[in-house]
Design an enzyme around this catalytic site. Structure first.
Site, mmCIF file in Angstrom:
data_model
loop_
_atom_site.group_PDB
_atom_site.id
_atom_site.type_symbol
_atom_site.label_atom_id
_atom_site.label_comp_id
_atom_site.label_asym_id
_atom_site.label_seq_id
_atom_site.Cartn_x
_atom_site.Cartn_y
_atom_site.Cartn_z
ATOM 1 N N ASP A 144 -2.158 12.584 -26.623
ATOM 2 C CA ASP A 144 -2.344 11.328 -27.346
ATOM 3 C C ASP A 144 -1.066 10.794 -27.976
ATOM 4 O OD1 ASP A 144 -2.121 13.339 -29.299
ATOM 5 O OD2 ASP A 144 -3.227 12.131 -30.748
ATOM 6 N N CYS B 12 0.853 -1.189 0.000
ATOM 7 C CA CYS B 12 0.000 0.000 0.000
ATOM 8 C C CYS B 12 0.891 1.242 0.000
ATOM 9 C CB CYS B 12 -0.925 0.009 1.206
ATOM 10 S SG CYS B 12 -0.055 0.110 2.783
ATOM 11 N N ASP C 89 -3.117 19.076 -25.083
ATOM 12 C CA ASP C 89 -2.312 19.023 -26.304
ATOM 13 C C ASP C 89 -3.200 19.412 -27.484
ATOM 14 O OD1 ASP C 89 0.003 18.319 -27.911
ATOM 15 O OD2 ASP C 89 -1.175 16.583 -28.543
ATOM 16 N N CYS D 298 3.422 1.719 2.836
ATOM 17 C CA CYS D 298 4.707 1.023 2.681
ATOM 18 C C CYS D 298 5.692 1.902 1.914
ATOM 19 C CB CYS D 298 4.509 -0.301 1.937
ATOM 20 S SG CYS D 298 3.324 -1.416 2.683
ATOM 21 N N ASP E 247 3.904 13.096 -25.773
ATOM 22 C CA ASP E 247 3.135 13.571 -24.622
ATOM 23 C C ASP E 247 3.375 12.714 -23.381
ATOM 24 O OD1 ASP E 247 1.880 15.560 -26.170
ATOM 25 O OD2 ASP E 247 0.372 14.136 -26.863
#
Length: 807
Positions: free
Chosen positions: A745, A31, A541, A34, A749
């Protein structure tokens, strides 16, 4: 054994030393708590300037100056966890005849990142265990040579992406089997428990038991033999069924809880471990020592079904997390596959096809039409157009000629050329983008989950209340005091079992992500939902996100500068498309596509010639036709006249004007542009209505960028941003105190998507963009971003409400 480089005893590093960073795998985390514990331990290591541990990628990133601190591995282990390792085998020449092979082992153990080295003189090899990220093959080559040995073969370090894929597959496989066992046992235990709580006892019990009354009636009719069984036999059978779930399927929870106890901390493992262990111990006592309860006048109830159900539900959440992490590794593997495997180079005056790994800086490389460019370089001779969209996201191919730079893994479209390799291997733009994604993912400190934070306070509080309860019953309670005090202690712990605490967050996340999927929004983690809740700025973008990512015909203007009537527009378009039929340029393809859409009959072109960087010329129906840009017209002496203002207007709107000359006379202009997607304007309004500052980012020139931004209704424009600088722009906004989402996309990016507080990938984009972003819009509709943020805010409100009632 840790790496052998020792830190400065004072912990100081030279002020002039350049900052460096290493990223290496960590195993054993369950988790975000940790990850925080390991991060604190690493940050306290002498010589470390900064440390970040990412639970999502299971990697630690350490920033330092000077030599790498030597006790990073020990720091992770002192926190109660371990580092991920890999193994390679080195072939050593004449090792069999060396009188002291241990000398080689000692030399290799001195290499940074090496954990163990075992020489095998009979096989003339050394098996080396190392930590990926801390290890460099060049260091081990130097150590072997310095020790007086000779490598019989080059060091072949394993593919890190393939290694991670195998690790993820093993993790998913193990979790799947554990979940299957726990789920089957949970269902069986629930059914077998019904006779123990059926009948009058059920009708007078709590609300949950009453809700199960219809099931009790159905089972009573369908399985009468079960209700006729001896209750004691049922309890023993449930004990036998639940024991494997505790010992094998739930083992990780108890190991994590013990580790937290040793390091004086608490997390979800502690809640799950304490709750299920208390329920199991209570049930075991009720099964085998029922007299203990009868003497106190209490029913000997059992809770085996709760133990297996809790473990099954938590394992389901961890399996979903593991599968999401595996998709990232798989997408990275596909990214590496984008680069060609071989290159055609000039060696000793002739062409030779060699593996890309053997291309060196300075090599002359030949590229033909339709081939991928193998490495980065500079064009020496020849001209072509290169499609860089897979790397930059920009839809329009770039003209290349002598002196221009080309990027490895991009696609050569039309012509042949030769270029000189300037960057190879780890230095290419593609490799740097991969590294930027990994660094951006590793540099972000994980969000401490709300449930983990409460657990860190809640668990000690529960134990405190349980101990106080035991003492009160022991000193002030009736006889038998020890039995009743012990039962009261266990009752407090069981009632504080993580049924509600442990499931308050994951159940809301399951519903939230499910609702997102119904609306075409794939959310890969609860962390993404948490982060989206706080967003204050969003960066969009341009190409492929706000726009379609493909040029289209937008304007047809006649020679007098006015918009063409339908018949005149069709004729101008027919002539231009007839000339462009032989061209492979995307602007020409857009004109031909528009003519086909209108059903125009095209003529055959003769004497066709493409002029790189200018346009085309051909003869259509006996008339010479020129089609191209302003530079082409100027070189051919074409006077624009009345078309001058129209061409400037088209350019100011972010479009590309293509001039058509037919029979020596200027016939008109065809405007071509990458147009906005349907819904982009509405999406921008919705984002602003949510209180977000909206930015557009693009590599286009400022004039074009501002024109597109005006159409979309965006006030903040980040123009002329090179692909590798997008992540820096996101960092700049974060440094200004904004929580930033990035929507994109393209492969270029990916670093910005990873750097952002929340990365949102367009589902029609590249796999790598989707791997770097925890949120994906499957439809490509930008309005999904606003829906995702609204969903995040609703889900977080539900989680807080759940935790309040659970607490």
């Amino acid at each position: 054994m840790s790496t052998s480089i020792a830190p400065d005893p004072s912990g100081a590093t030279p002020p002039s030393a350049e900052r460096q960073r290493v990223t290496f795998p960590v195993v054993g985390m369950s988790c975000a708590a940790c990850a925080s514990r390991i991060q604190r331990q690493l940050a306290a290591t002498p010589g470390v300037r900064d440390a970040a541990v990412n639970f999502g990628t299971t990697k630690a990133t350490v920033e330092f100056a000077g030599a790498v601190p030597g006790d990073l591995v020990e720091a992770v282990r002192e926190a109660g966890y371990d580092v991920g390792t890999d193994v390679l085998t080195l072939a050593i020449a004449d090792l069999r005849s060396d009188p002291d092979p241990s000398r080689l082992e000692r030399a290799i153990l001195g290499v940074r990142g090496v954990i163990a080295a075992v020489a095998n003189p009979a096989a003339e090899s050394v098996r080396v265990s190392y930590v990926p990220g801390l290890f460099d093959t060049r260091d081990i080559e130097g150590a072997v040579t310095a020790a007086g040995f000779v490598l019989a073969a080059p060091v072949a370090e394993s593919d890190p992406v393939e290694r991670e894929r195998l690790v993820r597959e093993r993790e998913v496989r193990e979790l799947t089997w554990k979940l299957a066992l726990a789920a089957v046992v949970a269902v069986a235990a629930m059914v077998a428990s019904m006779p123990l709580m059926g009948g009058e006892a059920m009708r007078s019990a709590d609300l949950l038991a009453r809700l199960l009354t219809p099931l009790d009636g159905t089972l009573r009719q369908g399985m009468p033999w079960l209700y006729a069984a001896d209750p004691q036999a049922l309890k023993i059978g449930l004990f036998v069924l639940t024991l494997p779930v505790m010992i094998w399927a739930g083992r990780g929870f108890y190991v994590g809880a013990w580790r937290g106890f040793r390091h004086r901390s608490a997390d979800m493992n502690t809640l799950i471990g304490v709750g299920t262990a208390a329920a199991m111990l209570y049930s075991t006592a009720a099964t085998f020592v029922p007299g203990l309860f009868a003497g106190a006048g209490l029913p000997a109830d059992v809770y085996y079904e709760a133990v297996s159900s809790i473990i099954a539900l938590i394992l389901l959440g961890r399996l979903l997390e593991a599968r999401a992490r595996g998709r990232t590794a798989e997408a990275m593997r596909r990214l590496f596959a984008l680069a060609p495997r071989t290159a055609r180079v000039l060696r000793e005056g002739s062409e030779a096809e060699v593996p890309v790994a053997e291309v060196v800086v300075g090599d002359i490389v030949l590229v033909r039409p339709g081939e991928k460019i193998p490495v980065d370089g500079m064009v020496l001779e020849g001209r072509s157009t290169v499609d860089e969209s897979m790397l930059t996201g920009e839809s329009i191919p770039v003209e290349k000629g002598p002196g221009d730079e080309v990027i490895g893994a991009t696609l050569n479209r039309t012509g042949s050329f030769r270029f000189q390799a300037t960057k190879v291997g780890r230095d290419t733009a593609l490799a740097q983008i991969v590294r930027l994604v990994e660094e951006a993912q590793g540099s972000k400190a994980p969000i401490q989950r709300l449930a983990d934070y409460i657990a860190s306070i809640f668990v000690p509080l529960v134990f405190g209340v349980a101990i106080i309860t035991f003492l009160v019953w022991y000193f002030f309670g009736p006889q038998p005091v020890v039995t009743l005090a012990l039962l009261a202690f266990v009752a407090v712990v069981i009632i504080a079992c993580p049924c509600a605490m442990g499931l308050a967050t994951p159940t809301a996340i399951v519903v939230g992500t499910g609702k997102g999927a119904e609306n075409g929004i794939l959310i890969r983690s609860g962390e993404a939902l948490e982060r989206a809740y706080k967003l204050s700025a969003i960066v969009l973008d341009k190409t492929g996100t706000l726009t379609r990512g493909k040029p289209e015909v937008t304007d047809i203007i006649t020679a007098d500068g006015s918009p063409a009537a339908e018949a005149a527009a069709d004729e101008l378009l027919r002539v231009a498309a007839s000339a462009e039929r032989g061209s492979e340029h995307p602007l020409g393809e857009a004109i031909v596509e528009e003519a086909k859409t209108r059903g125009l009959a095209l003529s055959d072109a003769v004497d066709f010639e493409a002029i790189p960087g200018r346009g085309v010329q051909a003869t259509i129906a006996g008339k010479p036709v020129l089609l191209g840009n302003r530079r082409f017209m100027d070189e051919r002496g074409v006077v624009l006249g009345a078309l001058e203002p129209a061409s400037e207007r088209v350019a100011q709107e972010g479009k590309t004007p293509m001039f058509v000359v037919s029979g020596g006379a200027l016939a008109g202009i065809i405007g071509v542009a990458d147009v906005l997607k349907p819904g982009s304007v509405e999406a921008v309004r919705e984002l602003e209505a949510l209180g977000l500052d909206v930015y557009m980012i693009t590599g286009d020139n400022r004039l074009t960028a501002e024109a597109i931004a005006r159409q979309a209704g965006i006030k903040n424009v980040l123009a002329e941003v090179l692909p590798e600088r997008k992540a820096q722009e996101v960092k700049r906004l974060q440094a200004a105190g904004k929580d930033v989402a990035m929507v994109g996309d393209g492969i270029n990016d990916a670093p910005a998507l990873a750097q952002a507080d929340v990365g949102v990938a367009i589902g029609t984009g590249t796999d790598v963009a989707m791997a770097a972003a925890p949120v994906t819009l499957m439809s490509g509709d930008l309005r999904g971003v606003a829906r995702a943020i609204a969903l995040s805010r609703k889900t977080l409100g539900t989680i807080k409400q759940n935790l309040f009632w659970a607490f």
